[in-house]
Design a protein around this motif. Structure first.
Motif, mmCIF file in Angstrom:
data_model
loop_
_atom_site.group_PDB
_atom_site.id
_atom_site.type_symbol
_atom_site.label_atom_id
_atom_site.label_comp_id
_atom_site.label_asym_id
_atom_site.label_seq_id
_atom_site.Cartn_x
_atom_site.Cartn_y
_atom_site.Cartn_z
ATOM 1 N N THR A 12 10.422 3.684 8.321
ATOM 2 C CA THR A 12 9.170 3.113 8.823
ATOM 3 C C THR A 12 8.990 3.400 10.307
ATOM 4 O OG1 THR A 12 9.294 1.343 7.183
ATOM 5 C CG2 THR A 12 7.851 0.974 9.070
ATOM 6 N N ASN A 39 4.737 1.813 2.437
ATOM 7 C CA ASN A 39 6.177 1.602 2.546
ATOM 8 C C ASN A 39 6.689 0.647 1.472
ATOM 9 O OD1 ASN A 39 6.723 3.269 4.824
ATOM 10 N ND2 ASN A 39 5.859 1.723 6.164
ATOM 11 N N SER A 97 5.302 -4.660 11.635
ATOM 12 C CA SER A 97 5.537 -4.002 10.352
ATOM 13 C C SER A 97 6.976 -4.197 9.891
ATOM 14 C CB SER A 97 5.223 -2.502 10.463
ATOM 15 O OG SER A 97 3.876 -2.284 10.803
ATOM 16 N N LEU A 115 8.280 -6.043 6.437
ATOM 17 C CA LEU A 115 9.151 -5.351 5.487
ATOM 18 C C LEU A 115 10.450 -6.124 5.278
ATOM 19 C CD1 LEU A 115 8.806 -1.567 6.359
ATOM 20 C CD2 LEU A 115 7.991 -2.741 4.321
ATOM 21 N N SER A 158 4.738 -1.863 15.407
ATOM 22 C CA SER A 158 5.914 -1.479 14.635
ATOM 23 C C SER A 158 6.838 -2.668 14.405
ATOM 24 C CB SER A 158 6.684 -0.368 15.366
ATOM 25 O OG SER A 158 5.894 0.781 15.514
ATOM 26 N N LEU A 174 1.812 -0.284 5.699
ATOM 27 C CA LEU A 174 2.721 -1.264 5.100
ATOM 28 C C LEU A 174 2.707 -1.171 3.580
ATOM 29 C CD1 LEU A 174 2.258 -4.512 7.223
ATOM 30 C CD2 LEU A 174 4.401 -3.309 6.783
ATOM 31 N N ARG A 211 12.108 3.800 17.254
ATOM 32 C CA ARG A 211 10.645 3.904 17.293
ATOM 33 C C ARG A 211 10.155 4.223 18.702
ATOM 34 N NH1 ARG A 211 6.315 5.326 14.388
ATOM 35 N NH2 ARG A 211 4.451 4.197 14.991
#
Length: 277
Positions: A85, A50, A134, A138, A131, A47, A167
């Motif tokens: 990501t 990114n 995350s 974000l 994911s 994280l 993903r």
């Protein structure tokens, strides 16, 4: 005194004992999620990396980048970073599967009366959960630096689903690689390959600013398809004023992960069945 069970009860008991890939996968996902909670630094550092990319490109380089069709660069960048990501961290999935195979954990799972897909499915579910976390962090960070969607809840929900769908497809690639190549060199190779795949896309700049042949390659990148679809659904600048992707981004973002899953899920299942220490 001996009690005789009815045939209906016996049949129900047999049904309960039958392998159930989804139920078993959820149980194994819980085990993998506990490992991630106990060792959260991989997620934390991912994280942080990114966020650093967002700040660097958004505020350091963003003022020098012009978008075809106009628009704010931060609004263009953030959906692209969300898609990127979904690609980053693929080597973590690969490493986790390889380590379980090396330590004999996968062999223990193989000795249990469970379906061959359960272990890989559990890893995919656990990684998809991290994911999603995350992505949520974000998106919250993006809101704090000025990014905001301009569409309704339905479009925003579809954009998030497409990001996680990408993903999910990429996770099967990571699982297959982890079951097939278990050396440290293989992990390094995947880390190196992720960068050109991620950057040779429309995450940071529009394909229309690239040389013709390079722009075509970037447009056919699955990350580009999801990034462009997310921009469109969030109501942000897409940087695409013409071409097939400009008109069919949502379709491409739906089909690419399906193709990746269709290829690598069976390969991962075959690699798992043939696995030897």
């Amino acid at each position: 005194m001996t009690t005789t069970r009815s045939p209906i009860a016996a049949a129900a008991d047999l049904r309960d004992r039958r392998p159930n890939a989804l139920r078993e996968g959820l149980l194994i996902a819980g085990r993998d999620a506990l490992h991630q909670i106990r060792e959260p630094w991989g997620i934390v550092f991912g994280l942080a990396f990114n966020i650093m990319l967002i700040l660097m490109f958004g505020f350091l380089f963003g003022g020098a980048i012009e978008l075809p069709g106009g628009g704010d660069y931060i609004a263009y960048l953030l959906p692209g970073m969300f898609a990127l990501t979904m690609l980053f961290g693929l080597e973590s999935t690969m490493t986790a599967m390889a380590e379980d195979a090396k330590r004999g954990i996968t062999d223990r799972f193989r000795s249990l009366p469970i379906t061959s897909a359960s272990v890989a499915l559990g890893r995919a579910i656990a990684d998809l959960g991290s994911s999603a976390l995350s992505l949520a962090v974000l998106m919250l960070g993006g809101l704090l630096i000025g990014w905001h969607p301009t569409t309704g809840p339905a479009e925003i929900t579809v954009a998030v689903v497409l990001l996680l769908w990408l993903r999910f497809g990429l996770l099967w690639l990571g699982i297959f690689l982890g079951l097939t190549f278990r050396g440290t060199g293989a992990t390094t190779a995947v880390q190196v390959l992720v960068w050109p795949i991620g950057f040779l896309s429309t995450v940071f700049v529009s394909a229309e600013t690239m040389p013709g042949w390079l722009g075509v390659i970037a447009e056919w990148n699955p990350v580009s398809a999801t990034a462009t679809a997310a921009r469109e659904l969030f109501g942000n600048p897409t940087g695409a004023t013409s071409g097939w992707l400009a008109e069919n981004a949502v379709v491409a973002a739906s089909v690419w992960p399906l193709v990746i899953t269709g290829v690598f899920l069976p390969l991962a299942a075959t690699a798992y069945r043939r696995l030897r220490r």
